[in-house]
Design an enzyme around this catalytic site. Structure first.
Site, short mmCIF file in Angstrom:
data_model
loop_
_atom_site.label_atom_id
_atom_site.label_comp_id
_atom_site.label_asym_id
_atom_site.label_seq_id
_atom_site.Cartn_x
_atom_site.Cartn_y
_atom_site.Cartn_z
N GLU A 362 125.69 7.27 30.46
CA GLU A 362 127.16 7.40 30.65
C GLU A 362 127.85 7.80 29.34
OE1 GLU A 362 129.38 5.09 33.40
OE2 GLU A 362 127.69 4.97 34.79
N1 CAA Z 1 139.61 13.03 32.53
C1 CAA Z 1 139.98 14.06 33.30
N2 CAA Z 1 139.68 15.35 32.99
C2 CAA Z 1 139.00 15.59 31.86
C3 CAA Z 1 138.62 14.55 30.99
C4 CAA Z 1 138.94 13.22 31.37
N3 CAA Z 1 138.59 12.18 30.61
N4 CAA Z 1 137.96 15.08 29.94
C5 CAA Z 1 137.94 16.40 30.13
N5 CAA Z 1 138.57 16.72 31.30
C6 CAA Z 1 138.72 18.05 31.91
C7 CAA Z 1 139.97 18.69 31.47
O1 CAA Z 1 140.56 19.25 32.63
C8 CAA Z 1 139.54 19.80 30.53
O2 CAA Z 1 140.25 20.93 30.80
P1 CAA Z 1 141.63 21.32 30.03
O3 CAA Z 1 141.18 22.35 29.04
O4 CAA Z 1 142.48 21.84 31.12
O5 CAA Z 1 142.18 20.09 29.37
C9 CAA Z 1 138.08 20.08 30.92
O6 CAA Z 1 137.64 18.88 31.55
C10 CAA Z 1 137.18 20.37 29.73
O7 CAA Z 1 137.39 19.37 28.75
P2 CAA Z 1 136.68 19.42 27.32
O8 CAA Z 1 136.84 20.81 26.75
O9 CAA Z 1 137.15 18.24 26.54
O10 CAA Z 1 135.14 19.25 27.74
P3 CAA Z 1 133.83 19.36 26.87
O11 CAA Z 1 132.96 20.38 27.48
O12 CAA Z 1 134.16 19.48 25.42
O13 CAA Z 1 133.13 17.94 27.17
C11 CAA Z 1 132.63 15.64 26.74
C12 CAA Z 1 133.69 16.74 26.87
C13 CAA Z 1 133.45 14.37 26.49
C14 CAA Z 1 131.69 15.88 25.59
C15 CAA Z 1 131.86 15.56 28.08
O14 CAA Z 1 131.00 16.65 28.26
C16 CAA Z 1 131.06 14.29 28.21
O15 CAA Z 1 131.60 13.24 28.55
N6 CAA Z 1 129.70 14.35 27.98
C17 CAA Z 1 128.83 13.21 28.24
C18 CAA Z 1 128.23 13.30 29.62
C19 CAA Z 1 127.97 11.94 30.20
O16 CAA Z 1 128.66 10.96 29.95
N7 CAA Z 1 126.98 11.87 31.06
C20 CAA Z 1 126.69 10.67 31.75
C21 CAA Z 1 125.82 10.92 32.93
S1 CAA Z 1 126.01 9.74 34.19
C22 CAA Z 1 125.06 8.42 33.80
O17 CAA Z 1 124.53 8.31 32.73
C23 CAA Z 1 124.95 7.37 34.87
C24 CAA Z 1 123.83 6.43 34.64
O18 CAA Z 1 122.68 6.75 34.90
C25 CAA Z 1 124.08 5.07 34.21
#
Ligand code: CAA
Length: 378
Positions: A362
């Site tokens: 996550e």
């Molecule tokens: N809420 C709503 N929308 C969001 C958001 C949020 N927190 N963060 C980003 N967005 C949306 C926005 O609409 C944004 O568009 P705008 O340009 O219009 O604002 C769009 O997404 C792109 O945002 P970013 O350019 O900030 O995105 P990014 O490509 O730089 O990625 C990141 C951001 C935080 C690094 C993201 O990729 C991330 O969280 N990565 C980690 C992935 C992760 O957590 N994986 C977990 C897998 S599930 C799991 O692990 C379950 C399990 O087994 C326990």
């Protein structure tokens, strides 16, 4: 912020604690041998835990978000495996449908997820797309009244056991993160292939599998939200989901600390309990401080969420801090137990193995720092 629990929240804690100690603790050995805790999930469903925050109109217990976090905390003190099963089922499978689904989707899926008839999973990560979640490659092409999805996913918690999968795939390759859509996929959908189980360092009772989509046919009515809205759905639910994993980490740290205190009071060396030796006393003090810091951050984030206030920064801070606390406190617990801590006679080696993943799934700790710093610089 008032972090005193209400009477209902305290009752909830007691109920889950009793359940974990009487029903889950005797099952831990079987989970450690690799058994998925089906019977435990059934019993949790009977207590309303599988639909703890879902509205009553969909068969849920409609409890507040902090009660959910208390439940994950208490379950994870006894079994981090059970903690993550419930967290994924609730935070990133049921909730996306509740918040972004149509009324028909809620009636069809949330009711069964809330009753525990269905178990949920979340499919975002791919072999070449982990932290950079927006770079996923799975592709969904609309054809008549279906989407045909091809691609693969890895590290899917509850995979192979789940009845409902939230799947993310590109409906428009040119649009980057805005070309990603979310789909509700049922177990048994033609083309959904359950791949190999990962052999993990910990969380032995939780299943983690690879998935392949081979011309997987998903009805158009199972598109979740609108086309292109998938990344926002994933991120919005991860914002909140991370509080669940933070609570799981808190549970591990808390258990490791409590077991260390018990042991240090009993174990005698140099003519007195090791707890009375300053070297161990200082360790216990540091461990207690880490657990308390984690508890405050986790419960603060949960309280904000319960009030419907923005909590993305606080959720990431809670996960960053609590997962570190879990790793540090469980490592120190082994040190307190000495040679016994390195054996399977005591649970501290399990806490140590289970703790590490909380810094990874996550969103890794590095990703949490990115999220927090983006909030600070806004
Ligand atoms: N809420 C709503 N929308 C969001 C958001 C949020 N927190 N963060 C980003 N967005 C949306 C926005 O609409 C944004 O568009 P705008 O340009 O219009 O604002 C769009 O997404 C792109 O945002 P970013 O350019 O900030 O995105 P990014 O490509 O730089 O990625 C990141 C951001 C935080 C690094 C993201 O990729 C991330 O969280 N990565 C980690 C992935 C992760 O957590 N994986 C977990 C897998 S599930 C799991 O692990 C379950 C399990 O087994 C326990």
């Amino acid at each position: 912020m008032d972090l005193r629990l209400t009477e209902e929240q305290n009752m909830m804690r007691k109920m889950v604690r009793d359940f974990a100690e009487t029903e889950i603790a005797p099952f831990v050995e079987r989970m450690e041998a690799g058994e998925f805790p089906r019977d435990i999930i059934k019993k949790m469903a009977g207590l309303g835990l599988m639909g703890i925050t879902s509205p009553e109109k969909y068969g849920g217990a409609e409890m507040d978000f902090l009660s959910y976090i208390i439940a994950i905390h208490e379950l994870s003190k006894v079994s981090a495996t059970v903690g993550v099963i419930l967290s994924v089922h609730t935070s990133v499978c049921t909730n996306p449908i509740l918040y972004f689904g149509t009324e028909e989707q809620k009636q069809k899926y949330v009711t069964k997820l809330a009753s525990g008839e269905y178990l949920g999973a979340f499919c975002l990560t791919e072999p070449s797309s982990g932290s950079d979640a927006a770079s996923l490659k799975s592709r969904a092409v609309k054809k008549d009244d279906h989407y045909i999805i091809n691609g693969s996913k890895v590290f899917i918690t509850n995979g192979g056991e789940a009845d409902v999968y939230i799947v993310f795939a590109l409906t428009n390759r040119e649009e980057g993160s805005k070309g990603i859509s979310a789909f509700i996929v049922e177990k048994g959908t033609p083309g959904l292939v359950i791949g190999k189980d990962e052999h993990k360092m910990g969380l032995y009772g939780s299943r983690t599998v690879q998935l392949t989509f081979e011309d997987m046919k998903v009805p158009v009515e199972n598109l979740l939200g609108n086309e292109g809205e998938g990344f926002r759905i994933a991120m919005a639910n991860l914002d909140v989901g991370r509080i669940g994993i933070a609570a799981q980490a808190l549970g591990i740290a808390d258990a490791a600390f409590e077991k260390s205190v018990e042991y240090a009071k009993e174990r005698q060396q140099f003519g007195k309990p090791i707890a009375a030796q300053q070297g161990i006393g200082f360790k216990l003090a540091d461990m207690a401080t880490s657990v308390e810091g984690a508890r405050l951050l986790v419960y603060q984030a949960a309280e904000l969420r319960a009030k419907g206030e923005p909590c993305g920064k606080e959720a990431s801070m809670a996960k960053l801090f609590a997962s570190r606390a879990a790793v540090e406190v469980s490592t120190e617990a082994i040190q307190v137990f000495g040679g016994y801590g390195y054996t399977k006679e005591y649970p501290v080696e399990r806490y140590f193995r289970d703790a590490k993943i909380t810094e990874i799934y996550e969103g890794t700790s590095e990703i949490q720092r990115i999220v927090v710093s983006k909030h600070l610089l806004r």
